[in-house]
Design a protein around this motif. Structure first.
Motif, PDB file in Angstrom:
ATOM      1  N   PHE A   1     -46.051  24.390 -35.541  1.00 15.53           N
ATOM      2  CA  PHE A   1     -46.710  24.523 -34.252  1.00 15.53           C
ATOM      3  C   PHE A   1     -46.589  23.203 -33.507  1.00 15.53           C
ATOM      4  N   PHE A   2     -46.242  23.244 -32.230  1.00 11.08           N
ATOM      5  CA  PHE A   2     -45.894  22.035 -31.483  1.00 11.08           C
ATOM      6  C   PHE A   2     -47.010  20.999 -31.382  1.00 11.08           C
ATOM      7  N   LEU A   3     -48.260  21.384 -31.548  1.00 14.21           N
ATOM      8  CA  LEU A   3     -49.354  20.410 -31.479  1.00 14.21           C
ATOM      9  C   LEU A   3     -49.593  19.678 -32.797  1.00 14.21           C
ATOM     10  N   LYS A   4     -48.808  19.981 -33.827  1.00 15.41           N
ATOM     11  CA  LYS A   4     -48.980  19.314 -35.117  1.00 15.41           C
ATOM     12  C   LYS A   4     -48.372  17.910 -35.134  1.00 15.41           C
ATOM     13  N   PHE A   5     -47.966  17.400 -33.963  1.00 14.22           N
ATOM     14  CA  PHE A   5     -47.464  16.029 -33.947  1.00 14.22           C
ATOM     15  C   PHE A   5     -48.586  15.037 -34.203  1.00 14.22           C
ATOM     16  N   PHE A   6     -49.844  15.472 -34.047  1.00 11.47           N
ATOM     17  CA  PHE A   6     -50.997  14.663 -34.411  1.00 11.47           C
ATOM     18  C   PHE A   6     -51.962  15.504 -35.210  1.00 11.47           C
ATOM     19  N   ASP A   7     -52.831  14.814 -35.934  1.00  7.45           N
ATOM     20  CA  ASP A   7     -53.904  15.510 -36.615  1.00  7.45           C
ATOM     21  C   ASP A   7     -55.137  15.489 -35.709  1.00  7.45           C
ATOM     22  N   LYS A   8     -56.224  16.070 -36.184  1.00  7.57           N
ATOM     23  CA  LYS A   8     -57.448  16.159 -35.370  1.00  7.57           C
ATOM     24  C   LYS A   8     -57.980  14.779 -34.996  1.00  7.57           C
ATOM     25  N   LYS A   9     -57.899  13.841 -35.926  1.00 11.49           N
ATOM     26  CA  LYS A   9     -58.405  12.487 -35.664  1.00 11.49           C
ATOM     27  C   LYS A   9     -57.638  11.827 -34.515  1.00 11.49           C
ATOM     28  N   ALA A  10     -56.325  11.992 -34.489  1.00  8.98           N
ATOM     29  CA  ALA A  10     -55.515  11.383 -33.429  1.00  8.98           C
ATOM     30  C   ALA A  10     -55.830  12.010 -32.072  1.00  8.98           C
ATOM     31  N   PHE A  11     -56.023  13.325 -32.045  1.00  6.83           N
ATOM     32  CA  PHE A  11     -56.407  13.961 -30.786  1.00  6.83           C
ATOM     33  C   PHE A  11     -57.784  13.476 -30.339  1.00  6.83           C
ATOM     34  N   ALA A  12     -58.697  13.266 -31.282  1.00  6.44           N
ATOM     35  CA  ALA A  12     -60.027  12.744 -30.942  1.00  6.44           C
ATOM     36  C   ALA A  12     -59.922  11.326 -30.383  1.00  6.44           C
ATOM     37  N   ILE A  13     -59.073  10.496 -30.992  1.00  4.31           N
ATOM     38  CA  ILE A  13     -58.875   9.133 -30.481  1.00  4.31           C
ATOM     39  C   ILE A  13     -58.372   9.177 -29.048  1.00  4.31           C
ATOM     40  N   MET A  14     -57.392  10.024 -28.797  1.00  4.94           N
ATOM     41  CA  MET A  14     -56.823  10.143 -27.450  1.00  4.94           C
ATOM     42  C   MET A  14     -57.903  10.615 -26.467  1.00  4.94           C
ATOM     43  N   ALA A  15     -58.693  11.606 -26.848  1.00  7.06           N
ATOM     44  CA  ALA A  15     -59.738  12.131 -25.959  1.00  7.06           C
ATOM     45  C   ALA A  15     -60.798  11.068 -25.656  1.00  7.06           C
ATOM     46  N   VAL A  16     -61.222  10.333 -26.678  1.00  2.00           N
ATOM     47  CA  VAL A  16     -62.232   9.292 -26.481  1.00  2.00           C
ATOM     48  C   VAL A  16     -61.682   8.185 -25.585  1.00  2.00           C
ATOM     49  N   MET A  17     -60.435   7.795 -25.833  1.00  6.86           N
ATOM     50  CA  MET A  17     -59.833   6.741 -25.007  1.00  6.86           C
ATOM     51  C   MET A  17     -59.716   7.178 -23.549  1.00  6.86           C
ATOM     52  N   MET A  18     -59.281   8.410 -23.331  1.00  6.12           N
ATOM     53  CA  MET A  18     -59.133   8.884 -21.948  1.00  6.12           C
ATOM     54  C   MET A  18     -60.488   8.985 -21.254  1.00  6.12           C
ATOM     55  N   THR A  19     -61.456   9.576 -21.937  1.00  8.97           N
ATOM     56  CA  THR A  19     -62.790   9.732 -21.363  1.00  8.97           C
ATOM     57  C   THR A  19     -63.430   8.373 -21.093  1.00  8.97           C
ATOM     58  N   GLY A  20     -63.329   7.488 -22.066  1.00  5.22           N
ATOM     59  CA  GLY A  20     -63.896   6.147 -21.903  1.00  5.22           C
ATOM     60  C   GLY A  20     -63.230   5.366 -20.786  1.00  5.22           C
TER      61      GLY A  20
END
Length: 147
Positions: free
Chosen positions: A75-94
């Motif tokens: 699946f194309f979103l498996k380039f990251f795990d859940k933790k990496a997506f969370a890091i990206m979301a926190v960084m963008m939101t912050g």
């Protein structure tokens, strides 16, 4: 949508490079009013800390995970795990929150975003390098098999 295993590295390259480019652009746009040796050194320090302790490790970890997959398609979103997506979301939101709220002075945005954006962009480029290596190895493997 499923993609080949090595394509996951290319997707990581594109996502992190785009994020890094945008953050770097924001920092560099704010930088002209704050050009100084101290600010430049602080940006280099931010870059070094993020690259050494966060993004450099992230690139190695995710590249190892991706190349160790046994199946060829994922699946194309498996380039990251859940933790990496969370890091990206926190960084963008912050980051958006800091800029919109006005809590961070423009000088901070210039110095911090330039270092952070450069580290993110380098992470993306390293994923791209790893994609190139994996594609080259796969091609060599195919040639050896006579395919």
């Amino acid at each position: 949508m499923k993609v080949k295993r090595n394509t996951l590295l290319l997707l990581a390259c594109l996502v992190w490079s785009a994020a890094g480019f945008n953050i770097l652009r924001i920092g560099l746009t704010a930088y002209p009013a704050y050009l100084s040796v101290l600010n430049f050194l602080l940006s280099v320090l931010v870059f070094a800390v993020f690259q050494r302790f966060i993004f450099g490790k992230l690139v190695k970890k995710h590249t190892s995970r991706i190349v160790s997959y046994l199946e060829e398609r994922h699946f194309f979103l498996k380039f990251f795990d859940k933790k990496a997506f969370a890091i990206m979301a926190v960084m963008m939101t912050g980051g958006i929150g800091l800029r919109v709220s006005g809590l961070a002075p423009e000088q901070f945005i210039a110095v911090f975003y330039t270092g952070l954006g450069a580290a993110l962009l380098l992470a993306g480029l390293l994923f791209g390098r790893n994609f190139g290596k994996a594609a080259f190895a796969a091609n060599q493997n195919m040639e050896e098999k006579g395919v």
